[in-house]
Design a protein around this motif. Structure first.
Motif, PDB file in Angstrom:
ATOM      1  N   ALA A 207     -12.327  -6.023  -4.954  1.00 49.36           N
ATOM      2  CA  ALA A 207     -13.294  -4.458  -4.502  1.00 49.36           C
ATOM      3  C   ALA A 207     -13.929  -4.173  -5.812  1.00 49.36           C
ATOM      4  CB  ALA A 207     -11.715  -3.671  -4.635  1.00 49.36           C
TER       5      ALA A 207
ATOM      6  N   ASP B 250     -11.881  -0.770   0.434  1.00 48.07           N
ATOM      7  CA  ASP B 250     -10.772  -1.263  -1.179  1.00 48.07           C
ATOM      8  C   ASP B 250     -11.460  -0.357  -1.884  1.00 48.07           C
ATOM      9  OD1 ASP B 250     -12.728  -3.225  -1.145  1.00 48.07           O
ATOM     10  OD2 ASP B 250     -11.506  -4.668  -0.744  1.00 48.07           O
ATOM     11  N   GLN B 251     -12.939  -0.697  -2.252  1.00 47.68           N
ATOM     12  CA  GLN B 251     -13.584   0.016  -3.570  1.00 47.68           C
ATOM     13  C   GLN B 251     -13.390   1.418  -4.056  1.00 47.68           C
ATOM     14  OE1 GLN B 251     -17.454  -0.979  -4.451  1.00 47.68           O
ATOM     15  NE2 GLN B 251     -17.512  -2.988  -3.696  1.00 47.68           N
TER      16      GLN B 251
ATOM     17  N   GLU C 216      -0.533  11.417  -6.203  1.00 51.48           N
ATOM     18  CA  GLU C 216      -1.198  10.131  -5.837  1.00 51.48           C
ATOM     19  C   GLU C 216      -1.127   8.905  -6.186  1.00 51.48           C
ATOM     20  OE1 GLU C 216      -4.791  10.823  -5.127  1.00 51.48           O
ATOM     21  OE2 GLU C 216      -3.615  11.965  -3.183  1.00 51.48           O
ATOM     22  N   PRO C 217      -1.945   8.393  -5.812  1.00 49.25           N
ATOM     23  CA  PRO C 217      -1.976   6.914  -6.062  1.00 49.25           C
ATOM     24  C   PRO C 217      -2.296   6.694  -7.933  1.00 49.25           C
ATOM     25  CG  PRO C 217      -3.447   6.942  -4.284  1.00 49.25           C
ATOM     26  CD  PRO C 217      -2.673   8.007  -4.790  1.00 49.25           C
ATOM     27  N   SER C 218      -3.547   7.550  -8.300  1.00 48.31           N
ATOM     28  CA  SER C 218      -3.134   7.058  -9.865  1.00 48.31           C
ATOM     29  C   SER C 218      -2.623   8.341 -10.256  1.00 48.31           C
ATOM     30  CB  SER C 218      -4.312   8.208  -9.634  1.00 48.31           C
ATOM     31  OG  SER C 218      -4.400   9.597  -9.638  1.00 48.31           O
TER      32      SER C 218
ATOM     33  N   PHE D 273      -7.185  -6.003  -5.235  1.00 42.95           N
ATOM     34  CA  PHE D 273      -7.272  -6.174  -3.890  1.00 42.95           C
ATOM     35  C   PHE D 273      -7.640  -8.313  -4.191  1.00 42.95           C
ATOM     36  CE2 PHE D 273      -7.409  -2.564  -4.806  1.00 42.95           C
ATOM     37  CZ  PHE D 273      -7.145  -1.561  -3.944  1.00 42.95           C
TER      38      PHE D 273
ATOM     39  N   ALA E  64      -9.998   1.318  -4.775  1.00 43.26           N
ATOM     40  CA  ALA E  64      -9.975   1.378  -6.275  1.00 43.26           C
ATOM     41  C   ALA E  64     -10.033   2.503  -6.922  1.00 43.26           C
ATOM     42  CB  ALA E  64     -10.605  -0.232  -6.126  1.00 43.26           C
TER      43      ALA E  64
ATOM     44  N   ARG F 193       0.307  -0.925   0.223  1.00 40.56           N
ATOM     45  CA  ARG F 193      -0.131  -0.403   0.319  1.00 40.56           C
ATOM     46  C   ARG F 193       0.701   1.288  -0.169  1.00 40.56           C
ATOM     47  NH1 ARG F 193      -5.065  -0.428   1.495  1.00 40.56           N
ATOM     48  NH2 ARG F 193      -4.800   1.870   2.664  1.00 40.56           N
TER      49      ARG F 193
ATOM     50  N   ALA G  99       1.894   1.390  -3.981  1.00 42.28           N
ATOM     51  CA  ALA G  99       0.530   2.120  -4.522  1.00 42.28           C
ATOM     52  C   ALA G  99      -0.142   3.299  -3.938  1.00 42.28           C
ATOM     53  CB  ALA G  99      -0.693   1.316  -4.008  1.00 42.28           C
ATOM     54  N   GLY G 100       0.530   4.151  -2.918  1.00 39.08           N
ATOM     55  CA  GLY G 100       0.560   5.271  -2.731  1.00 39.08           C
ATOM     56  C   GLY G 100      -1.084   5.183  -1.455  1.00 39.08           C
ATOM     57  N   LEU G 101      -1.228   4.228  -1.129  1.00 41.58           N
ATOM     58  CA  LEU G 101      -2.795   4.538  -0.518  1.00 41.58           C
ATOM     59  C   LEU G 101      -2.064   4.826   0.993  1.00 41.58           C
ATOM     60  CD1 LEU G 101      -4.518   1.313  -1.622  1.00 41.58           C
ATOM     61  CD2 LEU G 101      -5.056   3.737  -2.031  1.00 41.58           C
TER      62      LEU G 101
ATOM     63  N   MET H 108      -3.590  -2.164  -8.746  1.00 42.73           N
ATOM     64  CA  MET H 108      -3.624  -3.390  -7.571  1.00 42.73           C
ATOM     65  C   MET H 108      -4.802  -4.063  -7.704  1.00 42.73           C
ATOM     66  SD  MET H 108      -2.752  -2.377  -3.518  1.00 42.73           S
ATOM     67  CE  MET H 108      -3.265  -2.681  -2.772  1.00 42.73           C
TER      68      MET H 108
ATOM     69  N   ARG I   2      -9.661   4.882  -6.336  1.00 41.05           N
ATOM     70  CA  ARG I   2      -8.231   6.208  -6.116  1.00 41.05           C
ATOM     71  C   ARG I   2      -7.975   5.998  -6.782  1.00 41.05           C
ATOM     72  NH1 ARG I   2      -6.099   7.557  -0.286  1.00 41.05           N
ATOM     73  NH2 ARG I   2      -4.597   8.285  -1.471  1.00 41.05           N
ATOM     74  N   ILE I   3      -6.722   4.924  -7.030  1.00 40.33           N
ATOM     75  CA  ILE I   3      -5.779   4.158  -7.652  1.00 40.33           C
ATOM     76  C   ILE I   3      -6.089   4.670  -9.400  1.00 40.33           C
ATOM     77  CG2 ILE I   3      -4.763   2.522  -8.555  1.00 40.33           C
ATOM     78  CD1 ILE I   3      -4.948   1.366  -5.655  1.00 40.33           C
ATOM     79  N   GLU I   4      -7.242   4.616  -9.541  1.00 40.19           N
ATOM     80  CA  GLU I   4      -7.843   4.187 -11.763  1.00 40.19           C
ATOM     81  C   GLU I   4      -8.044   5.540 -11.433  1.00 40.19           C
ATOM     82  OE1 GLU I   4      -9.836   1.767 -12.963  1.00 40.19           O
ATOM     83  OE2 GLU I   4     -10.263   0.744 -11.338  1.00 40.19           O
ATOM     84  N   GLY I   5      -7.705   6.533 -10.535  1.00 44.40           N
ATOM     85  CA  GLY I   5      -7.270   8.944 -11.215  1.00 44.40           C
ATOM     86  C   GLY I   5      -9.056   9.128 -10.298  1.00 44.40           C
TER      87      GLY I   5
ATOM     88  N   ILE J 105       0.601   2.247 -11.379  1.00 45.25           N
ATOM     89  CA  ILE J 105       1.349   1.139 -10.554  1.00 45.25           C
ATOM     90  C   ILE J 105      -1.323   0.991 -10.538  1.00 45.25           C
ATOM     91  CG2 ILE J 105       2.357   1.635  -8.719  1.00 45.25           C
ATOM     92  CD1 ILE J 105      -0.529   2.231  -7.923  1.00 45.25           C
TER      93      ILE J 105
END
Ligand SMILES: Nc1ncnc2c1ncn2[C@@H]1O[C@H](COP(=O)(O)OP(=O)(O)OP(=O)(O)O)[C@@H](O)[C@H]1O
Ligand SMILES: [Mg+2]
Lengths: 336, 310
Positions: A85, B204-205, A71-73, A81, B208, A47, A50-52, A79, B210-213, A77
């Protein structure tokens, strides 16, 4: 080029330091597996990448860029889960291209990527379904699809297979290995299943209480574990760990013998009584008791005639033994 | 999902089902447990409802037995009365404000404080205080706030150097003040529903996304709100039914005035039915309100609270 470098990473939650000063390089295009017992900080490390989570100290680099505060985005990367998720109210297709829609990618390009991911992951028939209408393995593939379409430099996986049954897990393991070969991105994969670690990894990182115990290829760790901890963790069934004193070597604190390095001898060796015999077909695993030494596990050929309560003699090749000092560190033997 | 009833053609005959129910003890359980509930429900719900349904057709002051049967005259008077139109319009406005102002406000605050932290717990408590306060007390407090001589509005007027204004006595402003108080009084209830629902959205959703922007608002729109849609449906239902019944905040605030500009259906019932001892007329208003509430309940459940859409 997407090497991942962690430099002097420390992570504390309040007063609890989960990761004290960890440095690690994950080579470009490698499949690196983080293993370790529950609570050792594997997910936390992932994490952080990932930047979380934000590290308390230290620097994270992906490729040439310092991404510590990104930022994660923005890190390139993606991820997967443990829980997948997936968004329950969206179809499989929407789940997969959600991120692409957010970036306002042109529709043609987006559809091409979706189609390609669906083809690679054999999800074409299911694109209109909701996640609740899929099996566990299919959901897992959707989660992977969502990662693939973003073309990340680094894939992060947090125990992606642990919710699957044994057969499906084996199948998905093979599919993941194929995926890595076909898209050659860097992959960082967390598991506490050492079979997954051994079969998937180019490089295994064994962690214990937030520290790295050893880094190496699967066979390195198997052949030359650097500590008792790694010796006990890698290999199935587990390595037998016996005190040196019991084997007449009082100068060595712990001697490790792999179950497959014990063989039945006509005479000499250790006198043992079998307690339980497990037949796996290809192998026979015998759990035996040796007076003064303790309980040992022995791996024998599949058709070995043996039953519980039998007496037998065991021979351990001294050249294949692992020696550890009182701190649990490996003692290199002077090979003649 | 786990509907255990068999398809019609496999369904056993009634006699067979009764026999089974009797043999497994369900029938006797029903026979023992049902009557108390049925009796209470009949005594306190069905009978009063039925009675007011009857009174609605009489001119009756509440004393003695209703004798003066007037047919639909009570209803005709009601629908012809300009104050009743004002009351209905006001009730509709309260429904609209509840749905369009109060619920979004509650959702916004819930999103800000749904996570479990000590500061959030304090804010949750503060925001919930209006809801647990007695309606009459809330109305009184706000009547002081709006007091043109001594209230908060008076201080504001003085500090701005403008002439003192009497919000609750102003035909234009009074109902806005009432709506402010209603939003203030009940948003905490909706906020709590949303907080409970938001805590059920898997973290986690959100990660997820956040990771996708996804931005904060995109996460709200695409992940959190879809998740809590059932809770929103329930809270909107309570908002509508509650808005139809607004009464006790208004009495201490404006008592329906000035010149009946802040009447709602229920204050209208109270004012023109009870205080003027026209029980028959009041019953007619009650019957109309009841029918509207039942229609809302039935259609709302049909449309918004089915399994598929919720
Ligand atoms: N948000 C948090 N706040 C406080 N402590 C945390 C937090 N997240 C993790 N920890 C602690 O950090 C330690 C490492 O947790 P982590 O989830 O990284 O373990 P893990 O190696 O992934 O374990 P597992 O194999 O069970 O998933 C644990 O002791 C955990 O209690
Ligand atoms: Mg974990």
């Amino acid at each position: 080029m997407a090497e991942v470098r962690l430099e002097n990473i420390t992570k504390a939650f309040g007063h609890v330091t989960v990761i004290p000063d960890l440095s690690l390089t994950v080579p470009d295009k490698s499949f690196t597996v983080l293993v370790g017992p529950s609570g050792c900080g594997k997910s936390t490390l992932l994490r952080l990448i990932a930047g979380l989570e934000q590290p308390t100290h230290g620097t994270i680099r992906i490729g040439d860029a310092d991404v510590t505060r990104d930022e994660p985005s923005k890190r390139g990367i993606s991820m997967v889960f443990q829980s997948y998720a997936l968004y329950p109210h969206m179809s499989v297709a929407r789940n997969i291209d959600f991120g692409l829609r957010l970036t306002k990618m042109p529709a043609a390009e987006r559809e091409a990527r979706l189609a390609e991911a669906a083809r690679v992951l054999a999800l074409e028939e299911y694109l209109d379904r909701k996640p609740s209408e899929l099996s566990g393995g299919q959901r897992q593939r959707v989660a992977i699809g969502r990662s693939i379409v973003r073309n990340p430099k680094v894939f992060l996986f947090d125990e992606p297979l642990s919710n699957l049954d044994a057969a499906l897990r084996t199948q998905m393991r093979v599919e993941l290995a194929e995926l890595h070969q076909s898209i050659d991105s860097t992959m960082i994969y967390v598991t506490h299943d050492q079979v997954e670690a051994m079969t998937l990894a180019d490089q295994i990182v064994v962690m214990n209480r937030g520290r790295i115990e050893q880094i190496g290829s699967p066979m390195d760790l198997y052949d030359t574990p650097a500590s008792v901890f790694v010796a006990a963790f890698i290999g199935s069934p587990k390595m037998n760990l016996v005190s040196g004193r019991a084997l007449g070597r009082p100068e060595i604190a712990t001697i490790g013998i792999r179950p497959e390095d014990l063989e039945v001898a006509e005479s000499g060796g250790l006198e043992a009584t079998t307690r339980v015999v497990e037949r796996l077909g290809s192998d026979t695993i015998a759990y035996v008791r040796v007076d003064e030494v303790g309980d040992l596990t022995v791996r024998l050929p599949g058709h070995m005639r043996l039953s519980g309560g039998e007496r037998l003699r065991l021979h351990a090749d001294p050249a294949r033994q692992h020696h550890f000092d009182a701190d649990g560190r490996r003692i290199e033997r002077v090979t003649a | 999902m786990t509907d255990m009833t068999l398809p019609p053609d496999h369904r056993p005959a009634l006699g067979e089902r009764l026999r089974r129910a009797a043999s497994n003890g369900r029938l006797s359980a029903a026979l023992i447990l049902l009557p108390p509930a049925l009796i209470l429900f009949t005594l306190f719900v069905i009978l009063p409802l039925g009675e007011s349904g009857v009174y609605a057709f009489y001119d009756w002051n509440g004393y003695g037995a209703p004798e003066d049967f007037v047919g639909l005259r009570n209803f005709e008077q009601m629908f012809g009365h300009s104050v009743f139109s004002v009351a209905v319009a006001n009730t509709v406005k309260i429904v609209a404000v509840s749905l369009l102002v109060q619920m979004p406000l509650a959702l916004l605050l819930a999103l800000l404080i749904y996570r479990q932290t000590p500061t959030n717990a304090v804010f949750r408590l503060i925001f919930f205080v209006p809801y647990i306060m007695a309606e009459v007390a809330a109305g009184l407090i706000w009547s002081f706030v709006f007091d043109g001589n001594y209230g908060v509005t008076a201080s504001i007027a003085t500090s701005l150097g403008i002439e003192q204004f009497f919000v609750l006595a102003d035909r234009e402003l009074a109902f806005y003040a009432v709506m402010v108080v209603i939003v203030w009084k009940y948003f905490g209830f909706h906020m709590m529903i949303y907080i409970a629902a938001l805590q059920g959205v898997p973290e986690d959703q959100i990660e997820a996304a956040r990771i996708e922007g996804a931005s904060r608002t995109q996460i709200v729109r695409h992940v959190q709100v879809p998740h809590i849609r059932p809770a929103i449906a329930v809270s909107a239902f309570f908002a509508i039914i509650g808005a139809l019944q607004v009464f006790d905040v208004i009495i201490p605030l404006t008592n329906g005035g000035p010149s009946n500009q802040t009447q709602t259906i229920v204050t209208y019932l109270y004012e023109f039915g009870l205080t003027r001892l026209r029980i028959g007329f009041g019953s007619a208003v009650g019957v109309v309100l009841f029918v509207v509430a039942v229609l809302v309940a039935v259609f709302y459940q049909r449309i918004f609270m089915r399994k598929g859409t919720a």
